[in-house]
Design an enzyme around this catalytic site. Structure first.
Site, PDB file in Angstrom:
ATOM      1  N   GLY A  46       0.827  -1.199   0.000  1.00  0.00           N
ATOM      2  CA  GLY A  46       0.000   0.000   0.000  1.00  0.00           C
ATOM      3  C   GLY A  46       0.862   1.250   0.000  1.00  0.00           C
ATOM      4  O   GLY A  46       2.007   1.220   0.475  1.00  0.00           O
ATOM      5  N   GLN A  51       3.041  10.079   1.199  1.00  0.00           N
ATOM      6  CA  GLN A  51       4.336   9.398   1.344  1.00  0.00           C
ATOM      7  C   GLN A  51       5.302   9.729   0.202  1.00  0.00           C
ATOM      8  O   GLN A  51       6.496   9.477   0.321  1.00  0.00           O
ATOM      9  CB  GLN A  51       4.145   7.870   1.393  1.00  0.00           C
ATOM     10  CG  GLN A  51       3.453   7.401   2.656  1.00  0.00           C
ATOM     11  CD  GLN A  51       3.300   5.894   2.638  1.00  0.00           C
ATOM     12  OE1 GLN A  51       2.346   5.374   2.106  1.00  0.00           O
ATOM     13  NE2 GLN A  51       4.261   5.197   3.216  1.00  0.00           N
ATOM     14  N   CYS A  94       5.514  -0.087   7.304  1.00  0.00           N
ATOM     15  CA  CYS A  94       5.193   1.067   6.465  1.00  0.00           C
ATOM     16  C   CYS A  94       6.432   1.432   5.665  1.00  0.00           C
ATOM     17  O   CYS A  94       7.532   1.427   6.212  1.00  0.00           O
ATOM     18  CB  CYS A  94       4.778   2.234   7.361  1.00  0.00           C
ATOM     19  SG  CYS A  94       4.362   3.725   6.446  1.00  0.00           S
ATOM     20  N   LEU A  95       6.230   1.738   4.375  1.00  0.00           N
ATOM     21  CA  LEU A  95       7.380   2.091   3.539  1.00  0.00           C
ATOM     22  C   LEU A  95       8.067   3.376   4.032  1.00  0.00           C
ATOM     23  O   LEU A  95       9.227   3.587   3.742  1.00  0.00           O
ATOM     24  CB  LEU A  95       6.946   2.259   2.077  1.00  0.00           C
ATOM     25  CG  LEU A  95       6.483   0.961   1.386  1.00  0.00           C
ATOM     26  CD1 LEU A  95       5.959   1.266  -0.011  1.00  0.00           C
ATOM     27  CD2 LEU A  95       7.600  -0.070   1.342  1.00  0.00           C
ATOM     28  N   HIS A 136      -4.824   1.694   7.169  1.00  0.00           N
ATOM     29  CA  HIS A 136      -3.446   2.163   7.334  1.00  0.00           C
ATOM     30  C   HIS A 136      -3.152   3.285   6.331  1.00  0.00           C
ATOM     31  O   HIS A 136      -2.628   4.334   6.702  1.00  0.00           O
ATOM     32  CB  HIS A 136      -2.477   0.981   7.151  1.00  0.00           C
ATOM     33  CG  HIS A 136      -1.029   1.365   7.142  1.00  0.00           C
ATOM     34  ND1 HIS A 136      -0.139   0.913   8.097  1.00  0.00           N
ATOM     35  CD2 HIS A 136      -0.309   2.164   6.311  1.00  0.00           C
ATOM     36  CE1 HIS A 136       1.067   1.433   7.836  1.00  0.00           C
ATOM     37  NE2 HIS A 136       0.984   2.184   6.756  1.00  0.00           N
ATOM     38  N   GLU A 137      -3.521   3.041   5.057  1.00  0.00           N
ATOM     39  CA  GLU A 137      -3.241   4.056   4.027  1.00  0.00           C
ATOM     40  C   GLU A 137      -4.090   5.303   4.243  1.00  0.00           C
ATOM     41  O   GLU A 137      -3.617   6.413   4.052  1.00  0.00           O
ATOM     42  CB  GLU A 137      -3.475   3.485   2.621  1.00  0.00           C
ATOM     43  CG  GLU A 137      -2.610   2.290   2.250  1.00  0.00           C
ATOM     44  CD  GLU A 137      -1.143   2.446   2.610  1.00  0.00           C
ATOM     45  OE1 GLU A 137      -0.618   3.575   2.543  1.00  0.00           O
ATOM     46  OE2 GLU A 137      -0.512   1.441   2.988  1.00  0.00           O
ATOM     47  N   HIS A 140      -2.642   7.795   6.640  1.00  0.00           N
ATOM     48  CA  HIS A 140      -1.624   8.696   6.075  1.00  0.00           C
ATOM     49  C   HIS A 140      -2.251   9.998   5.583  1.00  0.00           C
ATOM     50  O   HIS A 140      -1.597  11.035   5.567  1.00  0.00           O
ATOM     51  CB  HIS A 140      -0.915   8.029   4.898  1.00  0.00           C
ATOM     52  CG  HIS A 140       0.170   7.062   5.288  1.00  0.00           C
ATOM     53  ND1 HIS A 140       1.303   7.447   5.968  1.00  0.00           N
ATOM     54  CD2 HIS A 140       0.295   5.731   5.093  1.00  0.00           C
ATOM     55  CE1 HIS A 140       2.081   6.384   6.165  1.00  0.00           C
ATOM     56  NE2 HIS A 140       1.487   5.324   5.650  1.00  0.00           N
TER      57      HIS A 140
HETATM   58 NI    NI Z   1       2.286   3.406   5.665  1.00  0.00          NI
END
Ligand code: NI
Length: 171
Positions: A46, A51, A94-95, A136-137, A140
């Site tokens: 995701g 991000q 998370c990236l 989660h996304e 953000h």
């Molecule tokens: Ni994330």
């Protein structure tokens, strides 16, 4: 398509509230495609526009993890219309917080309405990992990171570690 650099925490850009998109026009479609390519390469399941430094309510997901055919999902202006009382706990990463993982509890089932890649309003039901990933996304988009769901101590420890790593990489 293009690969975009992913912003690593702590960074004020990850804490900004993202703006709704007015329509999924060609510019937003291009953003979605670039985000998918960036996510697949990372690799991740995701990615949210903040991000990559774009403060817009856009998220992309694919929980197929290379097993079977790809199943990309693109959402603009996602909105939760219902969520279950029943919860589920997953180890999240998370990236933007590389190599950091911890257990987060979220609703087991959700319904979400959004604008799809064709600029058509859609509503879908998701459960398990997909529900967690969407939440989660979406977090953000309001400047929330998964560590914000952990204890103050755990959050501080993870963010401090990342800050140190950033300094190390910059020097
Ligand atoms: Ni994330």
């Amino acid at each position: 398509m293009a690969i975009l650099p992913i912003i690593i925490a702590p960074d004020p850009k990850l804490r900004k509230k993202a703006e709704a998109v007015t329509a999924v026009d060609p510019e937003i479609v291009e953003l979605m495609e670039n985000m998918l390519e960036t996510m697949y390469l990372a690799p991740g399941i995701g990615l949210a526009a903040p991000q990559i430094g774009v403060s817009k309510r856009v998220i992309v997901l694919d929980i197929s993890k290379g097993e079977g055919s790809p199943d990309p999902i693109c959402m603009a202006n996602p909105k939760i219309t219902w969520c279950s009382d029943e919860t589920v706990t997953y180890e999240e990463g998370c990236l933007s917080l590389p190599k950091q993982y911890d257990q987060v509890t979220r609703p087991a089932k959700i319904r979400v309405s959004f604008l799809n890649k064709k600029n058509v309003q859609e509503e879908c039901e998701a459960n398990g990992l997909l529900a967690t990933c969407i939440r989660h996304e979406m977090d953000h988009l309001t400047g929330t990171l998964f560590v914000d769901h952990l204890s103050h101590l755990k959050r501080t420890m993870i963010l401090r570690k990342l800050k140190k790593l950033k300094k190390l990489n910059a020097s």
